[in-house]
Design a protein around this motif. Structure first.
Motif, PDB file in Angstrom:
ATOM      1  N   THR A   1      49.867 -59.014 -58.840  1.00 21.42           N
ATOM      2  CA  THR A   1      48.523 -58.877 -58.280  1.00 21.42           C
ATOM      3  C   THR A   1      47.909 -57.540 -58.666  1.00 21.42           C
ATOM      4  N   SER A   2      48.711 -56.465 -58.610  1.00 22.56           N
ATOM      5  CA  SER A   2      48.210 -55.137 -58.987  1.00 22.56           C
ATOM      6  C   SER A   2      47.810 -55.102 -60.455  1.00 22.56           C
TER       7      SER A   2
ATOM      8  N   LYS B   1      58.694 -53.331 -54.291  1.00 21.37           N
ATOM      9  CA  LYS B   1      57.568 -54.181 -54.677  1.00 21.37           C
ATOM     10  C   LYS B   1      58.058 -55.561 -55.100  1.00 21.37           C
TER      11      LYS B   1
ATOM     12  N   HIS C   1      53.439 -58.869 -55.654  1.00 19.92           N
ATOM     13  CA  HIS C   1      52.691 -57.636 -55.459  1.00 19.92           C
ATOM     14  C   HIS C   1      52.424 -56.957 -56.801  1.00 19.92           C
TER      15      HIS C   1
END
Length: 373
Positions: free
Chosen positions: A346-347, A339, A343
């Motif tokens: 954003t999660s 990751k 990423h």
């Protein structure tokens, strides 16, 4: 020559909806497979290629490709089948779901099949089917912890950057301690596994002291430097840093990933680090131990050696830990970090927004109930 496959062109909204179906854990497997067929078809793959990728037959691929082209998302749903009509209507199903999500039974923290069945006047098996269809599991609970570190973003980018693009002529070591490892012995002999019968052991145990393990995981090779101590104070951590120093070639820089535990920041350790300029410290965000890869090593150590081990003394426990580290280093396998920082962030942003939405909804419910009284 057969008929050419139907072309699939997706809008951004349709693609997002299909990707959600294909990737969501609670989507029925059949529906998820149909979504993957359409997504691959939209990428220009022929039916034979899709059959190979998804390991399905050509008739299945052609059917769902054609049905999506004709009816879009509705074409992926199962058609109504003949049989006995439903005894529970859509309104009753919606009410059961609403009660499950928005209320709790009297005298309990969550609904059970029997309590919900009594509340809605249906059989527990009917409630079970409704819950299963909508992915509701009131008996389950998951925990979470959001970091409040003001430098969270900067620290995540720094550490993930080390994992995915390590510096040249340097060693990246994830360091932490696993404290209070108990040397446990069962009060009665362990009965070994036999055909048709699992290993059996007494539920109670005898304690024979504790140890603390300091470990440094080389993220590039998967090798581990470990040392056990009776305690886990700053002086023990300093001894461990010296142990690492003797094991790392002098021509390499050392990038140390560790948390903000007070043991790691005593004046003596600060002075020692200042005297060793090749050492570079990278602190993880508070409440974010998941970003430290050595925690994966500790989890495997617990699963494979400590949890089911029988140790009649701290000496036996220490030897078992040493043997496990030796086994790991004989055939090291690094953990693969996949990751990116973007990423991850954003999660977390998506999770925070969802959490805020839930909090706002709960506040509105409380306000409504108070105004009603």
């Amino acid at each position: 020559m057969g008929k050419p496959a139907v072309a699939i062109d997706l809008t951004a909204e349709e693609r997002q909806e299909l990707e959600g179906l294909a990737g969501r854990r609670r989507t029925a497997q059949g529906l998820a497979r149909r979504a993957r067929i359409v997504l691959l078809a939209a990428e220009g793959l022929e039916n034979k290629e899709i059959c190979t990728v998804l390991d399905v037959d050509a008739n299945t691929v052609g059917k769902w490709r054609r049905r999506y082209a004709e009816r879009r998302f509705d074409g992926l749903l199962d058609e109504l089948r003949p049989g006995r009509p439903r005894e529970i209507g859509d309104d009753e199903i919606a009410e059961t779901i609403r009660l499950t999500l928005e209320t709790t039974p009297r005298g309990a923290t969550h609904w059970s099949l029997r309590s919900m069945a009594q509340a809605v006047g249906h059989a527990p098996s009917t409630v079970h089917r409704i819950w299963q269809a909508f992915g509701l599991q009131p008996h389950r609970i998951e925990t979470f912890k959001l970091s409040t570190d003001p430098l969270f973003v900067e620290k995540v980018r720094d550490i993930v950057g080390l994992y995915m693009t390590p510096p040249e002529k340097a060693l990246v070591l994830c360091v932490d301690e696993k404290s209070q490892i108990q040397a446990l012995d069962r009060t009665q002999p362990v009965l070994p596994m036999r055909p048709g019968q699992a290993e059996r052991r007494s539920h109670d145990y005898t304690r024979h002291g504790t140890l603390s393990l300091f470990a440094a995981l080389d993220v590039a090779t998967g090798k581990v430097i470990g040392k056990c101590f009776a305690r886990h104070r700053g002086r023990e951590f300093l001894k461990f840093l010296r142990e690492i120093e003797t094991n790392v070639p002098l021509d390499l820089d050392v990038h140390l990933v560790m948390d903000n535990y007070s043991t790691h920041k005593t004046p003596a350790i600060r002075r020692w680090l200042a005297r060793h300029p090749r050492w570079h410290v990278h602190f993880t965000p508070t409440s974010a131990s998941w970003i430290n890869q050595v925690e994966r090593f500790f989890a495997e150590l617990t699963e494979k050696q400590i949890r089911r081990g029988v140790h009649r003394s701290t000496r036996e426990l220490e030897q078992a830990i040493r043997d496990y580290i030796t086994t790991v280093n004989d055939d090291p396998k690094p953990f693969r970090w996949t990751k990116s920082a973007d990423h991850i962030l954003t999660s977390i942003k998506r999770f925070c927004l969802a959490t805020l939405q839930v909090a706002d909804n709960q506040a509105k419910i409380v306000k409504t109930s108070e105004s009603g009284h």
